[in-house]
Design a protein around this motif. Structure first.
Motif, short mmCIF file in Angstrom:
data_model
loop_
_atom_site.label_atom_id
_atom_site.label_comp_id
_atom_site.label_asym_id
_atom_site.label_seq_id
_atom_site.Cartn_x
_atom_site.Cartn_y
_atom_site.Cartn_z
N GLN A 81 0.83 -1.21 0.00
CA GLN A 81 0.00 0.00 0.00
C GLN A 81 0.86 1.26 0.00
O GLN A 81 0.56 2.24 -0.68
CB GLN A 81 -0.93 -0.01 1.22
CG GLN A 81 -2.01 1.06 1.20
CD GLN A 81 -2.95 0.93 0.03
OE1 GLN A 81 -3.59 -0.10 -0.15
NE2 GLN A 81 -3.05 1.96 -0.80
N GLU A 82 1.94 1.21 0.76
CA GLU A 82 2.88 2.34 0.79
C GLU A 82 3.52 2.54 -0.59
O GLU A 82 3.71 3.67 -1.04
CB GLU A 82 3.96 2.08 1.85
CG GLU A 82 4.92 3.24 2.04
CD GLU A 82 5.98 2.95 3.09
OE1 GLU A 82 6.97 3.69 3.13
OE2 GLU A 82 5.81 1.99 3.87
N ASN A 86 3.55 5.80 -3.08
CA ASN A 86 4.80 6.36 -3.62
C ASN A 86 4.74 6.48 -5.14
O ASN A 86 5.27 7.44 -5.71
CB ASN A 86 5.99 5.49 -3.20
CG ASN A 86 6.32 5.62 -1.73
OD1 ASN A 86 5.95 6.60 -1.09
ND2 ASN A 86 7.01 4.63 -1.18
N ILE A 87 4.10 5.50 -5.78
CA ILE A 87 3.97 5.55 -7.24
C ILE A 87 3.06 6.72 -7.62
O ILE A 87 3.34 7.47 -8.56
CB ILE A 87 3.42 4.23 -7.80
CG1 ILE A 87 4.42 3.09 -7.55
CG2 ILE A 87 3.16 4.35 -9.30
CD1 ILE A 87 3.87 1.71 -7.87
N LYS A 88 1.96 6.89 -6.89
CA LYS A 88 1.05 8.00 -7.14
C LYS A 88 1.78 9.34 -7.03
O LYS A 88 1.54 10.27 -7.81
CB LYS A 88 -0.12 7.97 -6.16
CG LYS A 88 -1.16 6.91 -6.43
CD LYS A 88 -2.27 6.97 -5.41
CE LYS A 88 -3.31 5.89 -5.66
NZ LYS A 88 -4.37 5.89 -4.62
N LEU A 158 10.81 10.98 -12.37
CA LEU A 158 9.43 10.80 -12.84
C LEU A 158 8.53 11.98 -12.47
O LEU A 158 7.51 12.21 -13.12
CB LEU A 158 8.86 9.50 -12.26
CG LEU A 158 9.49 8.21 -12.78
CD1 LEU A 158 8.98 7.00 -12.01
CD2 LEU A 158 9.23 8.04 -14.27
N LYS A 159 8.92 12.76 -11.46
CA LYS A 159 8.13 13.92 -11.09
C LYS A 159 8.12 14.98 -12.19
O LYS A 159 7.23 15.82 -12.25
CB LYS A 159 8.65 14.54 -9.79
CG LYS A 159 8.24 13.77 -8.54
CD LYS A 159 8.61 14.53 -7.29
CE LYS A 159 8.06 13.81 -6.06
NZ LYS A 159 8.38 14.55 -4.81
N SER A 160 9.12 14.91 -13.06
CA SER A 160 9.20 15.89 -14.15
C SER A 160 8.05 15.69 -15.16
O SER A 160 7.81 16.57 -15.99
CB SER A 160 10.55 15.79 -14.87
OG SER A 160 10.68 14.53 -15.52
N ARG A 180 -0.38 0.64 -14.42
CA ARG A 180 -0.46 -0.82 -14.49
C ARG A 180 0.17 -1.49 -13.26
O ARG A 180 -0.32 -2.50 -12.77
CB ARG A 180 0.19 -1.33 -15.76
CG ARG A 180 -0.47 -0.86 -17.05
CD ARG A 180 -1.98 -1.03 -17.01
NE ARG A 180 -2.61 -0.62 -18.27
CZ ARG A 180 -3.91 -0.44 -18.42
NH1 ARG A 180 -4.72 -0.63 -17.40
NH2 ARG A 180 -4.40 -0.06 -19.58
N VAL A 181 1.27 -0.92 -12.80
CA VAL A 181 1.92 -1.49 -11.60
C VAL A 181 1.01 -1.31 -10.39
O VAL A 181 0.82 -2.23 -9.59
CB VAL A 181 3.29 -0.82 -11.35
CG1 VAL A 181 3.87 -1.28 -10.00
CG2 VAL A 181 4.27 -1.17 -12.46
#
Length: 204
Positions: A81-82, A86-88, A158-160, A180-181
């Motif tokens: 869940q964490e 983090n992906i979000k 990825l934040k870019s 998808r992940v």
């Protein structure tokens, strides 16, 4: 004398019921529980092989023998869940996503072949496994969407993506891959909850 006879008869009947119940537990329930436990172990290992690629990214993860997977699924809900959060927030490395994708691609047919094992546990269990197959297929399909000459600035941060043209091919690919992940991880958590229910019911 009649009272004693009845009392002895009740004791005999009661003793017979208890003996039959104990026999039922050891002959029927315990082997069934052990069989289901072993089946869940195999199914959990398959899921763990993909999830482990995210937490322990290794370029050879997709080739790793399932017997050597160390990630523990049963106690991982909070950790997964964490990872979803983090992906979000795009606070992950692209390598984590890529290794997860490659391992999903490698394990896709394994998931399909394990459907029979899941269905044998219960129809509901089979339904959850079908959901996992759908999610791993979508994740594996991202292999075909990789960019030949990706924007390295995005891959390094990825934040870019937030400040990049929304039609940027690399940004589109990375956004789709992250989705998808996350979808696969959400299904893994749901499976984990279903997994525990099966064990509790079997133990009852």
């Amino acid at each position: 004398m009649k009272i004693i006879f009845l009392s002895d008869g009740i004791k005999t009947i009661s003793g017979g019921i208890v003996s039959a119940y104990v026999l039922y537990i050891f002959v029927e329930l315990k082997p069934k529980y052990e069989k289901e436990k072993k089946a869940l172990y195999v199914l959990d290992k398959a899921i763990a092989s993909v999830v482990e690629g995210f937490f322990l990214p290794n370029i050879f993860q997709h080739e790793k023998s399932i017997r050597h997977i160390k990630f523990e699924m049963k106690s991982s809900n909070e950790k997964i869940q964490e990872a979803i959060q983090n992906i979000k927030d795009k606070e992950v490395d692209f390598l984590q996503l890529k290794i997860t994708m490659q391992t999903a691609h490698s394990r896709y047919f394994d998931f399909q072949n394990l459907l029979t094992l899941a269905v044998n546990l219960s129809p509901e269990c089979g339904l959850y496994w079908l959901d996992l197959i759908d999610k791993i297929r979508l994740l594996a399909d991202e292999m075909e969407n990789q960019i030949d000459n990706p924007d390295m600035n995005i891959l390094h941060d990825l934040k870019s993506i937030n400040s990049t043209n929304e039609m940027n091919p690399t940004a589109l690919f990375c956004s789709s891959l992250m989705l998808r992940v996350m979808e696969f991880f959400e299904s893994a958590i749901e499976w984990n909850n279903q997994d525990k229910k099966i064990l509790i019911q079997s133990n009852d």
